[in-house]
Design an enzyme around this catalytic site. Structure first.
Site, PDB file in Angstrom:
ATOM      1  N   ARG A   3       0.859  -1.179   0.000  1.00 34.71           N
ATOM      2  CA  ARG A   3       0.000   0.000   0.000  1.00 34.71           C
ATOM      3  C   ARG A   3       0.898   1.233   0.000  1.00 34.71           C
ATOM      4  O   ARG A   3       2.105   1.143   0.219  1.00 34.71           O
ATOM      5  CB  ARG A   3      -0.953   0.009   1.196  1.00 34.71           C
ATOM      6  CG  ARG A   3      -0.277   0.183   2.549  1.00 34.71           C
ATOM      7  CD  ARG A   3      -1.304   0.208   3.660  1.00 34.71           C
ATOM      8  NE  ARG A   3      -0.715   0.604   4.929  1.00 34.71           N
ATOM      9  CZ  ARG A   3      -1.383   0.678   6.084  1.00 34.71           C
ATOM     10  NH1 ARG A   3      -2.652   0.369   6.125  1.00 34.71           N
ATOM     11  NH2 ARG A   3      -0.776   1.054   7.192  1.00 34.71           N
ATOM     12  N   TRP A  28       2.019  -6.259  13.441  1.00 33.80           N
ATOM     13  CA  TRP A  28       3.297  -5.819  12.894  1.00 33.80           C
ATOM     14  C   TRP A  28       4.397  -5.683  13.945  1.00 33.80           C
ATOM     15  O   TRP A  28       5.469  -5.163  13.642  1.00 33.80           O
ATOM     16  CB  TRP A  28       3.130  -4.480  12.160  1.00 33.80           C
ATOM     17  CG  TRP A  28       2.158  -3.526  12.803  1.00 33.80           C
ATOM     18  CD1 TRP A  28       0.835  -3.399  12.529  1.00 33.80           C
ATOM     19  CD2 TRP A  28       2.439  -2.578  13.843  1.00 33.80           C
ATOM     20  NE1 TRP A  28       0.265  -2.424  13.316  1.00 33.80           N
ATOM     21  CE2 TRP A  28       1.222  -1.900  14.126  1.00 33.80           C
ATOM     22  CE3 TRP A  28       3.587  -2.228  14.552  1.00 33.80           C
ATOM     23  CZ2 TRP A  28       1.134  -0.896  15.097  1.00 33.80           C
ATOM     24  CZ3 TRP A  28       3.496  -1.233  15.515  1.00 33.80           C
ATOM     25  CH2 TRP A  28       2.282  -0.581  15.775  1.00 33.80           C
ATOM     26  N   GLU A  69      -7.735   5.650  14.992  1.00 37.27           N
ATOM     27  CA  GLU A  69      -7.410   4.221  15.013  1.00 37.27           C
ATOM     28  C   GLU A  69      -6.735   3.853  16.323  1.00 37.27           C
ATOM     29  O   GLU A  69      -5.883   4.585  16.835  1.00 37.27           O
ATOM     30  CB  GLU A  69      -6.463   3.836  13.875  1.00 37.27           C
ATOM     31  CG  GLU A  69      -7.054   3.825  12.493  1.00 37.27           C
ATOM     32  CD  GLU A  69      -6.055   3.296  11.468  1.00 37.27           C
ATOM     33  OE1 GLU A  69      -5.121   2.554  11.858  1.00 37.27           O
ATOM     34  OE2 GLU A  69      -6.194   3.637  10.283  1.00 37.27           O
ATOM     35  N   ASN A  84      -4.576   8.367   3.992  1.00 33.45           N
ATOM     36  CA  ASN A  84      -4.483   7.547   5.200  1.00 33.45           C
ATOM     37  C   ASN A  84      -3.032   7.494   5.648  1.00 33.45           C
ATOM     38  O   ASN A  84      -2.149   7.114   4.879  1.00 33.45           O
ATOM     39  CB  ASN A  84      -4.968   6.114   4.937  1.00 33.45           C
ATOM     40  CG  ASN A  84      -5.032   5.289   6.213  1.00 33.45           C
ATOM     41  OD1 ASN A  84      -5.916   5.488   7.039  1.00 33.45           O
ATOM     42  ND2 ASN A  84      -4.090   4.375   6.393  1.00 33.45           N
ATOM     43  N   GLU A  85      -2.794   7.931   6.887  1.00 36.61           N
ATOM     44  CA  GLU A  85      -1.449   7.840   7.478  1.00 36.61           C
ATOM     45  C   GLU A  85      -0.363   8.304   6.495  1.00 36.61           C
ATOM     46  O   GLU A  85       0.570   7.567   6.174  1.00 36.61           O
ATOM     47  CB  GLU A  85      -1.174   6.416   7.954  1.00 36.61           C
ATOM     48  CG  GLU A  85      -2.072   5.976   9.087  1.00 36.61           C
ATOM     49  CD  GLU A  85      -1.726   4.601   9.640  1.00 36.61           C
ATOM     50  OE1 GLU A  85      -2.108   4.302  10.776  1.00 36.61           O
ATOM     51  OE2 GLU A  85      -1.057   3.818   8.931  1.00 36.61           O
ATOM     52  N   GLU A  91      -3.168  -7.829   7.093  1.00 32.90           N
ATOM     53  CA  GLU A  91      -3.572  -7.443   8.445  1.00 32.90           C
ATOM     54  C   GLU A  91      -4.622  -8.392   9.032  1.00 32.90           C
ATOM     55  O   GLU A  91      -5.369  -8.007   9.927  1.00 32.90           O
ATOM     56  CB  GLU A  91      -4.082  -6.001   8.439  1.00 32.90           C
ATOM     57  CG  GLU A  91      -2.981  -5.002   8.107  1.00 32.90           C
ATOM     58  CD  GLU A  91      -3.436  -3.557   8.190  1.00 32.90           C
ATOM     59  OE1 GLU A  91      -2.907  -2.835   9.046  1.00 32.90           O
ATOM     60  OE2 GLU A  91      -4.303  -3.162   7.393  1.00 32.90           O
ATOM     61  N   LYS A  92      -4.642  -9.626   8.572  1.00 37.50           N
ATOM     62  CA  LYS A  92      -5.670 -10.550   9.061  1.00 37.50           C
ATOM     63  C   LYS A  92      -5.467 -10.945  10.520  1.00 37.50           C
ATOM     64  O   LYS A  92      -6.401 -11.426  11.167  1.00 37.50           O
ATOM     65  CB  LYS A  92      -5.730 -11.802   8.183  1.00 37.50           C
ATOM     66  CG  LYS A  92      -4.465 -12.615   8.075  1.00 37.50           C
ATOM     67  CD  LYS A  92      -4.664 -13.806   7.140  1.00 37.50           C
ATOM     68  CE  LYS A  92      -3.377 -14.591   6.899  1.00 37.50           C
ATOM     69  NZ  LYS A  92      -2.417 -13.813   6.080  1.00 37.50           N
ATOM     70  N   PHE A  93      -4.253 -10.740  11.050  1.00 37.66           N
ATOM     71  CA  PHE A  93      -4.032 -11.052  12.462  1.00 37.66           C
ATOM     72  C   PHE A  93      -4.069  -9.807  13.345  1.00 37.66           C
ATOM     73  O   PHE A  93      -3.735  -9.875  14.527  1.00 37.66           O
ATOM     74  CB  PHE A  93      -2.705 -11.794  12.634  1.00 37.66           C
ATOM     75  CG  PHE A  93      -2.720 -13.161  12.004  1.00 37.66           C
ATOM     76  CD1 PHE A  93      -3.569 -14.151  12.474  1.00 37.66           C
ATOM     77  CD2 PHE A  93      -1.901 -13.453  10.921  1.00 37.66           C
ATOM     78  CE1 PHE A  93      -3.602 -15.410  11.896  1.00 37.66           C
ATOM     79  CE2 PHE A  93      -1.927 -14.708  10.328  1.00 37.66           C
ATOM     80  CZ  PHE A  93      -2.781 -15.691  10.810  1.00 37.66           C
TER      81      PHE A  93
END
Length: 652
Positions: A110, A313, A305, A148-149, A353-355
């Site tokens: 991204r 991460w 957030e 975003n960020e 980012e599934k975890f």
């Protein structure tokens, strides 16, 4: 994002494009049960909205917004420009960023765009125009989320377009090449330029790059990102005047100067993920929240957030213990947030980012995390009286992005962690329960009784005057080691540092002859009225004003016998302190006591307390326990018992 309903915003990023339509109604139902008020939608949905150049598919987003609106969930609609689609990288590979080593970064993550890319800008602004034209009047939308960020993954790009944009930025800053040569000190190492065409970006080089060139590229890179944000924001504001525009900051983030961004953001927003494995993470998070409030001039801000438990991460990704999600959330509200949002609502089943934890985890609603989410939603519902309330502070700490970048460059006297240096002074006030604002070095600090200036390595003439004005008006000033060493061009302040000859040195009554880090950051003994210990840093301090009192001296090291801590008190003036070393925790506590006394600021805690936080907002005081054990706290008018990671509101 207004306070018309007097309710703390609650919710998070919602990414329905990751899920089938049959899940959407279930999401709305569960959001309602959890007390969710707000969903941030379409942050990473560019490819779903525009699957190929110029072809837009909005029907699915129409459906999502209608479902949320029907369910009473308000929407912060994103512009979806944070993650360009594959077709942009394929058709315009020149839009991809280039690393400092000259490597063109690939698609598949991204933020894979150069901030100066004309191709990226063209397609991004066309997308924003389409989104805003379609949804500017949608009744569900209460705000706009741009990008975003910014800069999180690609702050600087060293591609040809960035180099040309950098040269244009330099022309605007300096006017002509002679002024640039003077500012950069190019007589050193035969670096003189004959034209701007010869000037490049500071890519990888054989040795240390020109320090001012590097700092200017840092400044330019922050400005390039800001230009992207402002271009998107202008499109939004041309279509709607009543919905505020924001983008998410990232606490203490070195690569983007948030002081320069803040005037262009309607509501300051922040992403923050305190590390549960770090015993001092609550200090960093408290300071970051105070920074967000300060960037907005004291106005309420939005926690855009945070995590309900583990992130994806860190190594390792430690989950939040029971109570810590609530504790983090209440800390934000107490320090000025009018909303508590998360990444994200439903935990992803696929992707990088599934975890990462979410408000609704993989295991569903009958889980520890989601039960905590529902309980927090109910509690925040009852804190509506705090919406719009200010957070009073009589102490200010100067925080400066130029100093941060410059003091951590190569070729400086020591490896300095600027944020850690600032936090060591901040923490002394935190332990006494004293709320702190952050200010820009050049800002007018009138209204603060005590101003702390930690490691302000870069001081402009305007900043020197602003700091010297503090004791002149009768308030207390504290300046620390490594301050005023260079000007904004990174030229040495000759003759004794501290901003050079003039106002600040006169206020402090001293000059610095020499400084150096202590070997291996070893312990240093201090003698005198404030006897104690310090470490890391020593200075040879020379006294120029007979009113200066030596509060502590170095008892060892290369500065043996030199003053370590001084204070200048003159009739009709406020106290002007100088700290030429890094005090230990005990010595810092003694100093904070003295500084608060000089400034006439009362502290909620009569002695320093580790792991306990208190802050006042509106008519309430939050008392929070950041320790893994229960505690009993003696307040001036009561005793408070708190379990591990517990927090309670009392009347202020």
């Amino acid at each position: 994002m207004t306070d018309t309903e007097r309710r703390v915003r609650y919710g998070g990023d919602y990414n329905p494009e990751q899920w089938s339509v049959d899940v959407w109604d279930e999401d709305v139902r569960l959001m309602q049960l959890a007390g969710v008020t707000t969903a941030t939608v379409a942050v990473f949905a560019w490819a779903r909205i525009e699957p190929e150049p110029g072809r837009y598919e909005f029907e699915w987003l129409d459906d999502v917004l209608e479902r949320l609106h029907h369910g009473g969930i308000r929407v912060i609609l994103a512009t979806a420009t944070a993650s360009p689609p594959a077709w942009l990288a394929h058709r315009h590979p020149e839009s991809l960023p280039v690393s400092i080593d000259g490597v063109r970064l690939a698609f598949g993550s991204r933020q894979q765009f150069s901030p100066s890319s004309s191709a990226y800008r063209h397609h991004a602004m066309r997308l924003v125009t389409e989104i805003v034209a379609r949804y500017a009047r949608h009744p569900a939308i209460e705000g706009w989320h741009v990008g975003n960020e910014y800069g999180n993954h690609v702050t600087r790009s060293y591609d040809p377009e960035s180099a040309e944009a950098y040269r244009a930025w330099l022309r605007n800053r300096y006017g002509d090449i002679d002024a640039l040569n003077a500012a950069w000190g190019t007589a050193f190492w035969s670096q003189t330029y004959q034209s701007f065409a010869e000037v490049g970006v500071p890519s990888a080089a054989p040795m240390i790059r020109n320090p001012t060139q590097v700092l200017d590229f840092d400044r330019f890179s922050s400005d390039a990102l800001l230009a992207l944000y402002r271009e998107e924001a202008a499109i939004i504001r041309a279509h709607t005047r009543d919905a505020p525009v924001t983008t998410n900051f990232m606490g203490f983030f070195k690569d983007v100067d948030y002081w320069s961004w803040a005037p262009h953001v309607d509501v300051i927003s922040d992403d923050l993920y305190p590390d549960p494995a770090d015993p001092r993470s609550h200090i960093l998070s408290a300071a970051a929240r105070d920074l967000m409030r300060s960037l907005g001039g004291g106005k309420p801000w939005l926690l855009m957030e945070q995590a309900t438990s583990a992130v994806n991460w860190r190594a390792p990704n430690v989950p939040l213990a029971d109570g810590r999600h609530r504790l983090n959330s209440l800390q934000a509200v107490a320090r000025g947030a009018d909303g508590v949002l998360h990444f994200q609502w439903r935990q992803s089943a696929v992707g990088a980012e599934k975890f990462h934890s979410a408000m609704l985890p993989h295991a569903g609603e009958d889980t520890r995390v989601h039960r905590g989410v529902r309980a927090l939603g109910a509690e925040l519902h009852d804190l509506g009286d705090l919406v719009g309330a200010d957070v009073p502070a009589k102490v200010a700490i100067c925080f400066d992005w130029d100093s941060w970048r410059a003091v951590e460059q190569d070729g400086t006297p020591a490896t300095v962690d600027y944020v850690d240096t600032v936090l060591r002074f901040y923490e002394g006030f935190f332990r006494r329960g004293v709320t702190v604002d952050f200010i820009h070095p050049e800002s007018d600090s009138t209204g603060y009784s005590l101003v702390i200036v930690p490691a302000a390595h870069v001081l402009s003439d305007a900043a020197v005057r602003a700091m010297a004005a503090v004791p002149s008006r009768g308030d207390a000033l504290v300046v620390t080691y490594l301050s005023g060493v260079v000007d904004e061009r990174l030229h040495i302040r000759l003759g004794g540092y501290l901003g050079g000859e003039g106002a600040l040195r006169d206020a402090l009554g001293i000059r610095i002859e020499e400084f150096a880090p202590a070997p291996d950051e070893g312990r240093i003994t201090l003698t005198g009225d404030l006897a104690g210990t310090s470490d890391f840093w020593q200075e040879l301090i020379r006294i120029d004003d007979p009113h200066v009192r030596v509060m502590a001296s170095f008892a060892d090291g290369f500065a043996l016998g030199s003053p370590a801590i001084t204070v200048n008190r003159r009739d009709g003036m406020g106290a002007a302190w100088y700290v030429g070393t890094r005090p230990s925790t005990k010595s810092m506590d003694d100093l904070v006591t003295a500084w608060l006394s000089d400034a006439g600021v009362e502290a909620p805690f009569t002695t320093s307390i580790t792991g306990v936080e208190t802050v006042v907002r509106g008519g309430r005081r939050l008392i929070a326990n950041h320790l893994a054990t229960a505690i009993s706290i003696a307040m001036p008018d009561r005793h408070v018992e708190l379990p591990a990671y517990g927090a309670v509101w009392i009347d202020a």
